[in-house]
Design a protein around this motif. Structure first.
Motif, PDB file in Angstrom:
ATOM      1  N   VAL A  77       1.771  -9.902  -5.796  1.00 53.57           N
ATOM      2  CA  VAL A  77       1.747  -9.700  -4.344  1.00 53.57           C
ATOM      3  C   VAL A  77       1.247  -8.288  -4.054  1.00 53.57           C
ATOM      4  N   ARG A 107       1.354  -5.564  -1.832  1.00 56.87           N
ATOM      5  CA  ARG A 107       2.230  -5.176  -0.731  1.00 56.87           C
ATOM      6  C   ARG A 107       1.497  -4.339   0.299  1.00 56.87           C
ATOM      7  N   VAL A 122       7.858 -13.741   1.298  1.00 56.17           N
ATOM      8  CA  VAL A 122       6.631 -13.009   1.625  1.00 56.17           C
ATOM      9  C   VAL A 122       5.646 -13.969   2.289  1.00 56.17           C
ATOM     10  N   LEU A 142      -0.130  -9.216   1.521  1.00 53.30           N
ATOM     11  CA  LEU A 142       0.803  -9.337   2.638  1.00 53.30           C
ATOM     12  C   LEU A 142       0.159  -8.946   3.966  1.00 53.30           C
ATOM     13  N   ASP A 159       4.034  -3.953   3.646  1.00 54.89           N
ATOM     14  CA  ASP A 159       5.378  -3.392   3.537  1.00 54.89           C
ATOM     15  C   ASP A 159       5.377  -1.887   3.784  1.00 54.89           C
TER      16      ASP A 159
END
Length: 279
Positions: free
Chosen positions: A114, A116, A138, A187, A191
């Motif tokens: 992932v 971020r 997510v 994502l 984040d």
């Protein structure tokens, strides 16, 4: 005047031309078709991305394996973050930076890489936000594994610990003690204040350098067909002019030299000045 067209030499030339021109036109049309396919893929991907920005995320299992149709779609997955890596030398909006890549351990399946988010500057672990603790869900855009030829991707040789050159299961499986999914997610939103990484176009799609190479090859094949036809007319014109010169007596007719001795005949050339055969 055109009897030379029936000679074996010209039969070979004519057969070559008859075969070469359709072949060149076929190859040019095929390359043009590949370019048009890439244009259609680029248009479809653009339209699909606009629609996916408004679409709800679908479970990861429904979109695997990643194809041209599923690449870039919004996906959701639930798990727990484990190891985290930095992916250096990644450009976003013209600025050099790096990705923050977390490994999401999914129960009953391979871990999902992932992205971020993206951070500017060198890939320095100092100040990189730690992944959330506990179980998380997510949401982001689904991507296929990168290849060494992808933009920014490179081999892991020479990189310090904690960094990877490209996002692929073949690379990550050597760095973690568990199975890795052959896809990754970026994502959206990112984040901890990082910048979200937009979904990249699938490989062999879009208006990239390869697409315009196909367009260039199209022009080359059509030029080849015209060159073959041009050379055929040039050879024909030269043969016609040579035949006309022979008819007008401006050039000797092609054939054996009448004064040359005939092999095996036992005759010798006559001495024109002495009027007798040389001794």
């Amino acid at each position: 005047m055109y009897r030379f067209l029936l000679t074996p030499r010209w039969w070979g030339i004519n057969v070559f031309v008859v075969l070469a021109i359709p072949f060149c036109l076929f190859m040019g049309s095929w390359q043009l078709g590949r370019f048009e396919d890439r244009v259609d893929d680029h248009r479809s991907a653009t339209e699909r991305t606009a629609a996916e920005d408004r679409a709800e995320a679908r479970p990861l299992a429904e979109l695997l394996p990643v194809t041209k149709e599923t690449s870039g779609e919004r996906v959701s997955a639930t798990g727990r973050y484990a190891e985290q890596f930095l992916v250096p030398d990644r450009t976003l909006d013209g600025k050099r930076g790096h990705y923050v890549l977390g490994m999401l351990r999914i129960e009953g399946g391979p871990a999902l890489p992932v992205v971020r988010g993206w951070r500017p500057g060198a890939a320095d672990p100092a100040g990189v936000p730690a992944p959330p603790a506990g179980e998380v869900t997510v949401t982001g855009a689904l991507q296929g594994s990168e290849s060494p030829g992808s933009d920014g991707a490179r081999t892991a040789g020479g990189l310090p610990p904690g960094q990877v050159g490209m996002i692929s299961a073949a690379t990550l499986v050597n760095l973690v003690p568990y199975e890795v999914q052959g896809a990754w997610v970026t994502l959206d939103p990112a984040d901890d204040g990082m910048t979200a990484v937009p979904a990249a176009a699938p490989q062999n799609t879009g208006l990239d350098l390869k697409a315009f190479q196909n367009l260039g090859y199209t022009g080359e094949w059509f030029v080849f067909s015209g060159f073959v036809l041009f050379m055929w007319f040039r050879l024909l014109r030269r043969e016609v002019e040579a035949a006309r010169d022979v008819e007008l007596g401006l050039a000797p007719a092609a054939g054996p030299d009448p004064e040359a001795p005939v092999e095996g005949s036992g005759t010798r050339p006559v001495d024109q000045e002495a009027g007798k055969a040389p001794v």
